[in-house]
Design an enzyme around this catalytic site. Structure first.
Site, PDB file in Angstrom:
ATOM      1  N   GLY A 115       0.830  -1.197   0.000  1.00 56.16           N
ATOM      2  CA  GLY A 115       0.000   0.000   0.000  1.00 56.16           C
ATOM      3  C   GLY A 115       0.863   1.245   0.000  1.00 56.16           C
ATOM      4  N   CYS A 116       0.266   2.378  -0.392  1.00 59.03           N
ATOM      5  CA  CYS A 116       0.981   3.646  -0.383  1.00 59.03           C
ATOM      6  C   CYS A 116      -0.015   4.776  -0.209  1.00 59.03           C
ATOM      7  CB  CYS A 116       1.795   3.827  -1.655  1.00 59.03           C
ATOM      8  SG  CYS A 116       0.782   4.073  -3.120  1.00 59.03           S
ATOM      9  N   GLY A 117       0.464   6.004  -0.344  1.00 54.06           N
ATOM     10  CA  GLY A 117      -0.386   7.162  -0.083  1.00 54.06           C
ATOM     11  C   GLY A 117      -1.465   7.394  -1.114  1.00 54.06           C
ATOM     12  N   LEU A 118      -1.326   6.858  -2.305  1.00 58.06           N
ATOM     13  CA  LEU A 118      -2.367   6.997  -3.318  1.00 58.06           C
ATOM     14  C   LEU A 118      -3.351   5.860  -3.147  1.00 58.06           C
ATOM     15  CD1 LEU A 118      -0.217   7.956  -6.423  1.00 58.06           C
ATOM     16  CD2 LEU A 118      -1.814   9.421  -5.208  1.00 58.06           C
ATOM     17  N   ILE A 121      -3.721   2.024  -5.149  1.00 58.13           N
ATOM     18  CA  ILE A 121      -2.841   1.669  -6.254  1.00 58.13           C
ATOM     19  C   ILE A 121      -1.786   0.680  -5.792  1.00 58.13           C
ATOM     20  CG2 ILE A 121      -3.187   3.957  -7.240  1.00 58.13           C
ATOM     21  CD1 ILE A 121      -0.188   4.429  -6.693  1.00 58.13           C
TER      22      ILE A 121
END
Length: 270
Positions: A115-118, A121
């Site tokens: 996972g990431c901040g966007l 995605i």
């Protein structure tokens, strides 16, 4: 005593507090928004877990699925279930056969995804996804920009109680559809879901936000087809460039007596 770690399905919590002013203390309560783990699940597999206000979760599931490209239209979602558990809430979407097969293939292509901040995605490539042009036909006067902002401010049921959530609204023909959430992306996804489920056409109004305009907000708004995006805060540089690619009119730093237009000013009637 209520277990503080158990997720809530209510939108607002009345918290006991001590209020101090001028050296005097007063014990009372304050309304604050709930923040609950919500898992977006597609065909029994978790796509993302978001901290969200546990309200309008069917809209959230639809909007997230659309703005993140998991489905292309509402007909690709067969059913939605909202299931509350001990650790959080699952918004379960079941897709039609063709879309389910494509989603499975997409998951198999991803190696070591994290996972990431966007939101939602799985790779750097998806962070610079292709953005469609939003179309033509919508114009708005300076007067109506301020009227849309007034409607958004007045329409925030949770926001006006707590002063601690974001709102996204769709202002069209003197009416406002609004969704609220502790997360600005979530509020926008909920709005897109609500509009899509209601069959609202993209060419009938403008999108209004209480938050700053980051690239994800422009991407999500463009995926829905919003031609005009109005926000009370400033945009990022990448958001402005993305709005240019989408041919979207981006209006930001909107106040009672002013606003700034960063792209396609021809849609604004002075």
């Amino acid at each position: 005593m209520t277990n503080p770690s158990k997720p809530s399905t209510a939108a607002v919590f009345s918290a006991p507090r001590m209020f101090i002013r001028g050296g005097m203390a007063e014990h009372s309560h304050r309304d604050i928004p709930e923040e609950t783990p919500v898992a977006l699940v597609h065909d029994a597999m978790t796509t993302a877990v978001m901290m969200a206000t546990p309200l309008d979760l069917e809209d959230f599931a639809v909007g997230f699925s659309l703005t993140e490209g998991i489905v292309k239209n509402l007909s690709e979602i067969r059913t939605i279930e909202i299931v509350a558990g001990e650790m959080g809430i699952e918004a379960r979407a079941w897709l039609n056969a063709n879309r389910s097969t494509e989603l499975t293939a997409r998951r198999r292509r991803l190696a070591g995804a994290t996972g990431c901040g966007l939101c939602g995605i799985d790779s750097l490539a998806e962070s610079v996804r292709n953005i469609p042009a939003v179309g033509e036909g919508v114009k708005i006067s300076a007067k109506n920009i301020h009227r849309a902002l007034d409607a958004l401010r007045d329409g925030q049921v949770i926001g006006n109680r707590t002063r601690a959530v974001h709102a996204a609204g769709w202002w069209a023909e003197e009416t406002l559809t609004i969704r609220e959430d502790v997360g600005r992306h979530n509020a926008l996804d909920k709005l897109v879901g609500a509009l899509t489920r209601a069959g609202t056409g993209q060419g009938s109004g403008v999108m209004v936000l209480t938050s700053r305009v980051s690239v994800e907000m422009v991407q999500k708004a463009a995926t829905f087809g919003a031609q005009i995006l109005i926000a009370v805060s400033a945009p990022t540089a990448l958001a402005v460039r993305t709005a240019q690619i989408a041919e979207m009119s981006l209006i930001a730093i909107a106040r009672d007596d002013s606003f700034e237009v960063f792209n396609r000013p021809d849609r604004i009637v002075l």
